[in-house]
Scaffold this motif. Structure first.
Motif, PDB file in Angstrom:
ATOM      1  N   SER A 352      69.127  42.312  73.312  1.00 34.43           N
ATOM      2  CA  SER A 352      68.355  43.830  73.135  1.00 34.43           C
ATOM      3  C   SER A 352      68.196  43.478  71.770  1.00 34.43           C
ATOM      4  CB  SER A 352      69.276  45.073  73.514  1.00 34.43           C
ATOM      5  OG  SER A 352      69.219  45.653  73.811  1.00 34.43           O
ATOM      6  N   VAL A 353      68.977  43.251  71.073  1.00 28.48           N
ATOM      7  CA  VAL A 353      68.735  43.156  68.904  1.00 28.48           C
ATOM      8  C   VAL A 353      67.990  41.645  69.058  1.00 28.48           C
ATOM      9  CG1 VAL A 353      70.379  44.535  68.314  1.00 28.48           C
ATOM     10  CG2 VAL A 353      69.945  42.277  68.436  1.00 28.48           C
ATOM     11  N   GLY A 355      64.963  41.422  70.841  1.00 27.57           N
ATOM     12  CA  GLY A 355      63.537  41.430  70.948  1.00 27.57           C
ATOM     13  C   GLY A 355      63.225  41.629  72.752  1.00 27.57           C
ATOM     14  N   ALA A 356      64.322  41.656  73.360  1.00 28.97           N
ATOM     15  CA  ALA A 356      63.947  41.375  74.937  1.00 28.97           C
ATOM     16  C   ALA A 356      64.382  42.237  75.312  1.00 28.97           C
ATOM     17  CB  ALA A 356      65.567  40.380  75.492  1.00 28.97           C
ATOM     18  N   TYR A 357      63.227  43.012  76.298  1.00 36.00           N
ATOM     19  CA  TYR A 357      63.115  44.401  76.876  1.00 36.00           C
ATOM     20  C   TYR A 357      63.478  43.660  77.837  1.00 36.00           C
ATOM     21  CZ  TYR A 357      59.901  46.994  73.508  1.00 36.00           C
ATOM     22  OH  TYR A 357      59.669  46.609  72.213  1.00 36.00           O
TER      23      TYR A 357
ATOM     24  N   ILE B  51      71.223  50.047  69.328  1.00 38.09           N
ATOM     25  CA  ILE B  51      72.162  49.582  70.545  1.00 38.09           C
ATOM     26  C   ILE B  51      72.759  51.131  70.979  1.00 38.09           C
ATOM     27  CG2 ILE B  51      74.540  48.433  71.813  1.00 38.09           C
ATOM     28  CD1 ILE B  51      73.233  45.705  70.469  1.00 38.09           C
ATOM     29  N   PRO B  70      63.864  51.884  70.106  1.00 37.89           N
ATOM     30  CA  PRO B  70      64.639  50.851  70.847  1.00 37.89           C
ATOM     31  C   PRO B  70      64.865  50.007  69.808  1.00 37.89           C
ATOM     32  CG  PRO B  70      62.344  50.821  71.073  1.00 37.89           C
ATOM     33  CD  PRO B  70      62.450  52.432  70.648  1.00 37.89           C
ATOM     34  N   SER B  71      66.710  49.060  70.352  1.00 40.23           N
ATOM     35  CA  SER B  71      66.514  48.773  69.355  1.00 40.23           C
ATOM     36  C   SER B  71      65.777  47.192  69.433  1.00 40.23           C
ATOM     37  CB  SER B  71      67.736  47.754  70.105  1.00 40.23           C
ATOM     38  OG  SER B  71      67.829  47.444  71.620  1.00 40.23           O
ATOM     39  N   GLN B  72      64.851  46.791  70.676  1.00 40.68           N
ATOM     40  CA  GLN B  72      63.974  45.752  71.304  1.00 40.68           C
ATOM     41  C   GLN B  72      63.300  46.246  69.528  1.00 40.68           C
ATOM     42  OE1 GLN B  72      65.148  47.672  72.783  1.00 40.68           O
ATOM     43  NE2 GLN B  72      65.109  46.213  74.681  1.00 40.68           N
ATOM     44  N   VAL B  78      71.557  40.440  64.284  1.00 43.59           N
ATOM     45  CA  VAL B  78      72.983  41.433  64.359  1.00 43.59           C
ATOM     46  C   VAL B  78      73.770  40.338  64.380  1.00 43.59           C
ATOM     47  CG1 VAL B  78      74.730  42.553  65.134  1.00 43.59           C
ATOM     48  CG2 VAL B  78      72.435  43.212  65.276  1.00 43.59           C
TER      49      VAL B  78
END
Ligand code: ADP
Ligand code: MG
Lengths: 463, 352
Positions: A352-353, A355-357, B51, B70-72, B78
């Motif tokens: 997620s961080v 960048g993956a949806y 998150i 959103p985190s994306q 991290v």
């Protein structure tokens, strides 16, 4: 295991065996190996009885021509117009067949002895022996004229009795064993050759015999190709659409919804698996009958009611694949869901961080982790679909017109249940054996694949 | 980039983990979020990277409100406590993942990936999988993956907790070096005060979901705001004894000890019960206030010895001194305290 065995032997062998000789005979029980075999015995017996024996018997039956007609015990030798035709057509011994089929009367010692037994006047017997011994007559009337002309002049009744005793015709005669048949044939034609005897025995035998014809027949029958293609079609489509595809869809969607609804959702998909096949299929039939749900529903739109399941080959396949697919999807779903659950949550966080949806997480995180579960489900379900029979049997029974006849069902129809009534055990066993061999080969390939998997997963090195 | 947590709250169901926390991290600064385990450090971190959804308050990156983003799309790097490397990808693929997801041209992906691998010194490992790396190497890969996208902020969740002692020392300075070289704003979550003190510009010390004090390491060590802070920093830790104020001095009951009130501290009214904090390095041969007691424990640390001094009333003080063998276990000794280094706390732990 080794260690414990060594300890047991070291402890007992040198000292106890000498001190207590009576125990020596049971010494093997003291070793864990011996005890292990004893404990394994019941399981081994069960394995042999229920797993090995059926396979071995199938293999044995596959090399026979057993059927309802031959029975599964031995048979007799029956001469009939049919067998004589076989003799002339298949073996090219038309002349022999004609000879054996004709009524024949031969004056021989055997017949004379029989007359003595019956208490016929000795004069008549002596007359026959003196004038006619060794003579052959091809018509009864001719033979009876000769008897009537004997000096003793037997009565008409006696003449009939006597002629019957010398009748050596094989037509419609039944013999218990090969020796009796050969003896009877030789009585007619003493110059019978070995080849002719063999042909005669073969043609008249009514029991089962050893043969490899089943396989030849299987290889050349056009139905084989058709059923084989049906089976491949059925296995491939059910496997990809439901057992893996749909199962994966269920597993992934339930991964992304909260635990509680996900659990309920999964249980719903388990219902087909845990409901009895007969009831489950009956529901589908009710859905598809001409008075069933689909027909009733479509009736509102002016569509004429009909049997939607057996209406066409396409419909039948749709139903067969749906019925089997919904049963099979649950296993894949559970395996995939638990594999997804085993993926550390932190990987999803990291993705997620990074960048993956969601769909990118499915593609880059979930799918790579499902590689081995997918392979496992594919392997396992291929084997179970190859032998799947109950749901198809109950729904279409291979119909319409054999459109959904798959291999295992074909075996069943051939060997255990068919319309003609002649159950061909041998032929069916040969088909089953082919299936067993395919299964074993596939299993071996799969086992190799999974061993390979165990080899390439190395322990995680820390620090 | 400056990060601001503005009255941020987070609860899981009924459990309120963080309530109204306000915290500002300056641009280019490395801030330690220090606190005992379970105090909500990771929760704070997960809120910053998106998150976890926050229950209340705002999170700002620079002037931009990121609370609902959103985190994306937050562009944070991290390093997770478990590193969370993708096990099915090689080191190179792991590092390149954030760039490939952003659909950068492949040449650019390769260039930036290699640049980052050079920065963290793992050029030689690019073709390996995470399972084939040591813990320290995995750590470097995780750092590279977090930094490769040039994030607004770098978040490190207990990055050294899974390493052995020697590697921990090495990675401590490595992480600091990389942070300084990149000039990135960073938040380091840790429960280890040594890590926080040695690596960071400032420390925010947390307890039970609250920030107790924010200061530079020296300032926090010299001037703890509460007894909790004083107790959390320093190894061997500070010792506390109960005392009562009387006539401008502090009397330790039943121990015949009088301590002066330290300078810069207002003399409490007579009869006020106080807690006196004495750091081990401030009790020894030099000093101005005598303290008598019995040596109840000696630990040899090589260069130094650590002593436990049990007072007449049973309280225990700690002293760390240059190694010597003139005293031994169970000796009665009279040592001295440097009274200007004493901390006075009220009964509730607040510094007086
Ligand atoms: N997903 C969650 N659900 C419920 N409680 C949680 C969750 N995550 C953390 N907590 C609780 O929040 C508190 C703080 O956790 P955490 O931030 O992980 O602490 P730490 O400071 O050790 O990183 C703990 O009491 C923990 O039990
Ligand atoms: Mg944590």
């Amino acid at each position: 295991m080794n260690a414990s065995r060594d300890i047991a032997q070291d402890g007992s062998a040198p000292f106890k065996a000498r001190a207590v000789p009576a125990r020596r005979s049971l010494g093997w029980l003291n070793s864990s190996k011996g005890l292990g075999i004893v404990l394994l015995m019941p399981a081994l017996m069960l394995v042999v009885l229920f797993f090995l024996a059926p396979v071995v018997l199938t293999a044995v039956f596959a090399f026979t021509n057993m059927s309802t007609a031959t029975g599964i015990t031995g048979g007799a030798y029956q001469v009939s117009p049919g067998t004589l035709r076989v003799l002339s057509d298949r073996y090219g011994m038309g002349e022999l067949a004609e000879r054996l089929g004709q009524p024949t009367y031969i004056v021989d010692e055997e017949g004379l002895a029989a007359l003595e037994e019956m208490g016929i006047e000795p004069g008549i017997i002596a007359g026959l022996r003196d004038d006619h011994l060794g003579e052959t007559y091809s018509s009864r009337r001719e033979f009876e004229r000769e008897i009537r002309d004997l000096p003793d002049r037997p009565s008409t009744r006696t003449v009939k009795q006597i002629s019957a005793e010398f009748s050596r015709s094989l037509a419609n005669a039944r013999f218990r064993n090969a020796g009796a048949l050969v003896a009877a044939a030789e009585a007619i034609d003493p110059d019978l050759g070995d080849a002719e005897k063999d042909a005669l025995l073969d043609a008249t035998y009514t029991g089962w015999t050893w043969t490899t014809d089943n396989f030849r027949r299987l290889a050349s029958s056009p139905q084989t190709t058709r059923v084989l293609l049906n089976t491949v079609f059925f296995v491939a489509l059910t496997l990809t659409l439901f057992n893996t595809g749909f199962a994966m869809l269920l597993a992934i969607t339930t991964h992304y919804i909260p635990e509680r609804p996900a659990g309920i959702f999964r249980i719903i998909w388990f219902l087909p698996r845990i409901s009895p096949a007969v009831i489950y299929v009956l529901l589908w039939k009710w859905l598809a009958w001409d008075t069933g749900f689909i027909s009733a529903f479509l009736d509102n739109f002016g569509v004429r009611p009909r049997n939607w399941m057996l209406g066409s080959a396409t419909n039948a396949w749709v139903f067969v694949i749906l019925i089997n697919g919904f049963v099979g999807a649950s296993m894949g779903m559970v395996i995939f869901a638990s594999a997804i659950k085993a993926i550390p949550q932190s990987l999803f966080h990291a993705a997620s961080v990074d960048g993956a949806y969601r769909w990118q997480q499915v593609r880059h995180i979930i799918l790579p982790h499902l590689k081995w579960p997918i392979l496992f489900v594919t392997c396992y379900q291929t084997l179970s679909l190859l032998t799947a029979i109950d749901h198809i049997l109950l729904s279409t029974d291979g119909g319409p017109g054999g459109a959904t006849e798959v291999w295992s069902l074909w075996v069943y129809h051939t060997a255990l249940n068919n319309y003609a009534g002649n159950l061909q055990y041998g032929y069916g066993a040969a088909m089953a054996l082919v299936l067993v061999i395919i299964g074993v080969v596939l299993s071996l390939i799969y086992l190799r694949l999974f061993n390979y998997n165990a080899l390439i997963i190395k322990p995680r090195i820390e620090h | 980039m400056r990060i601001l947590l503005d009255k941020f709250s987070k609860s899981f169901g009924d459990v309120r983990v963080i309530e109204d926390m306000t915290l500002e991290i300056n641009d280019g600064e490395m801030l330690a979020l220090l606190g005992p385990s379970g105090c909500g450090k990771s929760t704070t971190l997960f809120a910053i990277c998106g998150i976890h959804k926050v229950t209340g308050g705002r999170i700002l990156f620079g002037d931009r409100d990121m609370t609902g983003v959103p985190s994306q799309e937050r562009n944070v790097g991290v390093v997770f406590q478990s590193y969370a490397l993708y096990p099915h990808m090689t080191v190179a693929e792991n590092i390149a993942f954030p760039l490939r997801i952003r659909k950068l041209p492949e040449a650019e992906v390769k260039r930036q990936m290699e640049e980052m691998a050079n920065l963290v010194h793992i050029e030689a490992l690019l073709d390996r999988r995470p399972a084939e790396l040591s813990g320290g190497q995995q750590q470097r890969v995780a750092l590279a993956r977090a930094l490769v996208r040039r994030p607004n902020v770098l978040l490190l969740d207990e990055p050294l907790a899974n390493l052995d002692a020697k590697l921990r020392l090495e990675m401590r300075s490595e992480i600091r070096r990389i942070q300084l070289e990149t000039g990135i704003t960073a938040i380091l979550v840790t429960h280890d005060q040594v890590e926080a003190m040695s690596m960071c510009d400032r420390i925010a010390i947390m307890n039970a979901g609250e920030i107790i004090q924010i200061a530079t390491p020296q300032e926090m060590y010299r001037n703890p705001r509460t007894a909790f802070v004083a107790g959390f920093l320093g190894n061997p830790p500070i010792a506390f004894i109960d005392a009562v104020a009387s006539n401008g001095t502090l009397t330790v009951k039943d121990a015949d000890i009088r301590l002066p009130v330290p300078p810069n501290t207002e003399t409490p009214p007579d009869g006020t019960p106080v807690i006196v904090g004495i750091r081990p390095e401030n009790l020894g041969r030099d000093g101005d206030a005598p303290i008598r007691g019995r040596i109840s424990f000696v630990e040899t640390q090589g260069r130094e010895n650590l002593y436990d001094l049990t007072l007449a009333n049973g309280s225990v003080l700690r002293s760390i001194q240059r190694e010597s063998d003139d005293v031994s276990l169970n000796d009665e000794v009279e040592w001295r305290v440097r009274s200007d280094q004493l901390f006075l706390f009220a009964q509730n732990g607040e510094r007086l």
